[in-house]
Scaffold this active site. Sequence first.
Site, PDB file in Angstrom:
ATOM      1  CE1 TYR A 162     -15.680   3.413 -19.574  1.00  0.00           C
ATOM      2  CE2 TYR A 162     -14.692   4.183 -17.531  1.00  0.00           C
ATOM      3  CZ  TYR A 162     -14.670   3.347 -18.629  1.00  0.00           C
ATOM      4  OH  TYR A 162     -13.652   2.431 -18.778  1.00  0.00           O
ATOM      5  CE  LYS A 166     -16.167   0.258 -17.378  1.00  0.00           C
ATOM      6  NZ  LYS A 166     -16.259  -1.058 -18.038  1.00  0.00           N
TER       7      LYS A 166
HETATM    8  N1  NAD Z   1      -8.835   1.547 -22.367  1.00  0.00           N
HETATM    9  C1  NAD Z   1      -8.752   1.914 -21.107  1.00  0.00           C
HETATM   10  O1  NAD Z   1      -7.958   2.765 -20.724  1.00  0.00           O
HETATM   11  C2  NAD Z   1      -9.633   1.253 -20.075  1.00  0.00           C
HETATM   12  C3  NAD Z   1      -9.374   1.492 -18.718  1.00  0.00           C
HETATM   13  C4  NAD Z   1     -10.176   0.890 -17.759  1.00  0.00           C
HETATM   14  C5  NAD Z   1     -11.224   0.075 -18.166  1.00  0.00           C
HETATM   15  N2  NAD Z   1     -11.457  -0.128 -19.493  1.00  0.00           N
HETATM   16  C6  NAD Z   1     -12.569  -0.996 -19.851  1.00  0.00           C
HETATM   17  O2  NAD Z   1     -12.048  -2.120 -20.538  1.00  0.00           O
HETATM   18  C7  NAD Z   1     -13.028  -2.635 -21.445  1.00  0.00           C
HETATM   19  C8  NAD Z   1     -12.431  -2.781 -22.819  1.00  0.00           C
HETATM   20  O3  NAD Z   1     -11.975  -1.522 -23.230  1.00  0.00           O
HETATM   21  P1  NAD Z   1     -10.965  -1.321 -24.442  1.00  0.00           P
HETATM   22  O4  NAD Z   1     -10.156  -0.141 -24.103  1.00  0.00           O
HETATM   23  O5  NAD Z   1     -10.300  -2.610 -24.777  1.00  0.00           O
HETATM   24  O6  NAD Z   1     -12.017  -0.882 -25.574  1.00  0.00           O
HETATM   25  P2  NAD Z   1     -12.045  -1.095 -27.184  1.00  0.00           P
HETATM   26  O7  NAD Z   1     -12.904  -0.015 -27.712  1.00  0.00           O
HETATM   27  O8  NAD Z   1     -10.663  -1.272 -27.714  1.00  0.00           O
HETATM   28  O9  NAD Z   1     -12.806  -2.493 -27.310  1.00  0.00           O
HETATM   29  C9  NAD Z   1     -14.136  -2.623 -26.908  1.00  0.00           C
HETATM   30  C10 NAD Z   1     -14.787  -3.699 -27.772  1.00  0.00           C
HETATM   31  O10 NAD Z   1     -16.136  -3.847 -27.313  1.00  0.00           O
HETATM   32  C11 NAD Z   1     -16.963  -3.972 -28.460  1.00  0.00           C
HETATM   33  N3  NAD Z   1     -18.323  -3.520 -28.133  1.00  0.00           N
HETATM   34  C12 NAD Z   1     -18.755  -2.249 -27.925  1.00  0.00           C
HETATM   35  N4  NAD Z   1     -20.078  -2.230 -27.721  1.00  0.00           N
HETATM   36  C13 NAD Z   1     -20.500  -3.528 -27.780  1.00  0.00           C
HETATM   37  C14 NAD Z   1     -21.764  -4.158 -27.654  1.00  0.00           C
HETATM   38  N5  NAD Z   1     -22.891  -3.455 -27.435  1.00  0.00           N
HETATM   39  N6  NAD Z   1     -21.829  -5.504 -27.786  1.00  0.00           N
HETATM   40  C15 NAD Z   1     -20.700  -6.225 -28.023  1.00  0.00           C
HETATM   41  N7  NAD Z   1     -19.486  -5.683 -28.174  1.00  0.00           N
HETATM   42  C16 NAD Z   1     -19.383  -4.351 -28.036  1.00  0.00           C
HETATM   43  C17 NAD Z   1     -16.323  -3.098 -29.511  1.00  0.00           C
HETATM   44  O11 NAD Z   1     -16.741  -3.450 -30.823  1.00  0.00           O
HETATM   45  C18 NAD Z   1     -14.839  -3.343 -29.264  1.00  0.00           C
HETATM   46  O12 NAD Z   1     -14.346  -4.416 -30.030  1.00  0.00           O
HETATM   47  C19 NAD Z   1     -14.214  -1.671 -21.354  1.00  0.00           C
HETATM   48  O13 NAD Z   1     -15.167  -2.181 -20.460  1.00  0.00           O
HETATM   49  C20 NAD Z   1     -13.599  -0.405 -20.800  1.00  0.00           C
HETATM   50  O14 NAD Z   1     -14.522   0.386 -20.125  1.00  0.00           O
HETATM   51  C21 NAD Z   1     -10.675   0.436 -20.461  1.00  0.00           C
END
Ligand code: NAD
Length: 263
Positions: A162, A166
């Site tokens: 991960y 990133k």
């Molecule tokens: N949640 C956190 O704390 C956090 C922090 C920093 C960065 N992020 C990043 O933010 C982004 C969103 O995270 P989130 O927390 O909203 O996650 P989440 O799990 O709530 O949502 C992610 C969405 O992506 C979709 N998805 C997964 N694999 C997929 C694929 N192969 N094709 C199409 N869609 C796909 C899922 O179905 C889901 O709806 C990610 O890139 C994550 O790494 C999250």
Amino acid sequence: MSEPTTTEVCRRLVGRTAVITGAGSGIGLATARRFAAEGANVVVADIDEGSGKAAAEEVGGIFVKVDVTDPEQVEALFKTAYDTYGSVDIAFNNAGISPPDDDSILTTGLDAWRRVQDVNLTSVYLCCKAVLPYMQRQGRGSIINTASFVAKMGAATSQISYTASKGGVLAMTRELGVQFAREGIRVNALCPGPVNTPLLRELFAKDPERAARRLVHIPVGRFAEPTEIAAAVAFLASDDSSFMTASEFLVDGGIGGAYVTPQ
Ligand SMILES: NC(=O)c1ccc[n+]([C@@H]2O[C@H](COP(=O)([O-])OP(=O)(O)OC[C@H]3O[C@@H](n4cnc5c(N)ncnc54)[C@H](O)[C@@H]3O)[C@@H](O)[C@H]2O)c1
């Protein structure tokens, strides 16, 4: 600290078409709502049909089922957006995963490593490659790629693939931002701190000690709400950020600036 409500937001995205990957949940869903409130046509892209369709219906946009690791499906996504609305002005390349079998380098297998690289990094390459020609023809566009604060800082609670994925998003975003700057296309990375979303809740439910170890490093003393991240994405998508490109936009509750945090 109060979050903006949809009745309070400005309308900076009227007439713009925005594609959001991972828009069925978490940060993507909150951003779909925010973009719609600011007047954008929203294309909800997700691998999960149920949540994606519901999100599209809620924001008055369209749903496209897509696996962001599949080049043909990604091409078709941006073509559908263009064919439906006549332009693609904003790409929020946000879908990502954080599975529990991605852990210390000592225990993470090649399968988990590759799966995370595919969904988190290769997908951003595919989405940028697919959307850039539309934006070049238009002579304008804003691309926002979701990275993470972990791309900037080391953690003893490792998720090795991960973090590496990133870091790749940051480097690729910087390069694209520089390459396309004179064509009116801005490319920025978003680095959220930990957000209160299903992805994080799932990870921490399995390991509360890990959650507590992380929380102590956040000066504001809590995780972000998805709406707070969506507000930052809307800024990057809009002309309010017209002099920003190739940047790493940290929205992290002060983590990146902290040494000792308040108790
Ligand atoms: N949640 C956190 O704390 C956090 C922090 C920093 C960065 N992020 C990043 O933010 C982004 C969103 O995270 P989130 O927390 O909203 O996650 P989440 O799990 O709530 O949502 C992610 C969405 O992506 C979709 N998805 C997964 N694999 C997929 C694929 N192969 N094709 C199409 N869609 C796909 C899922 O179905 C889901 O709806 C990610 O890139 C994550 O790494 C999250």
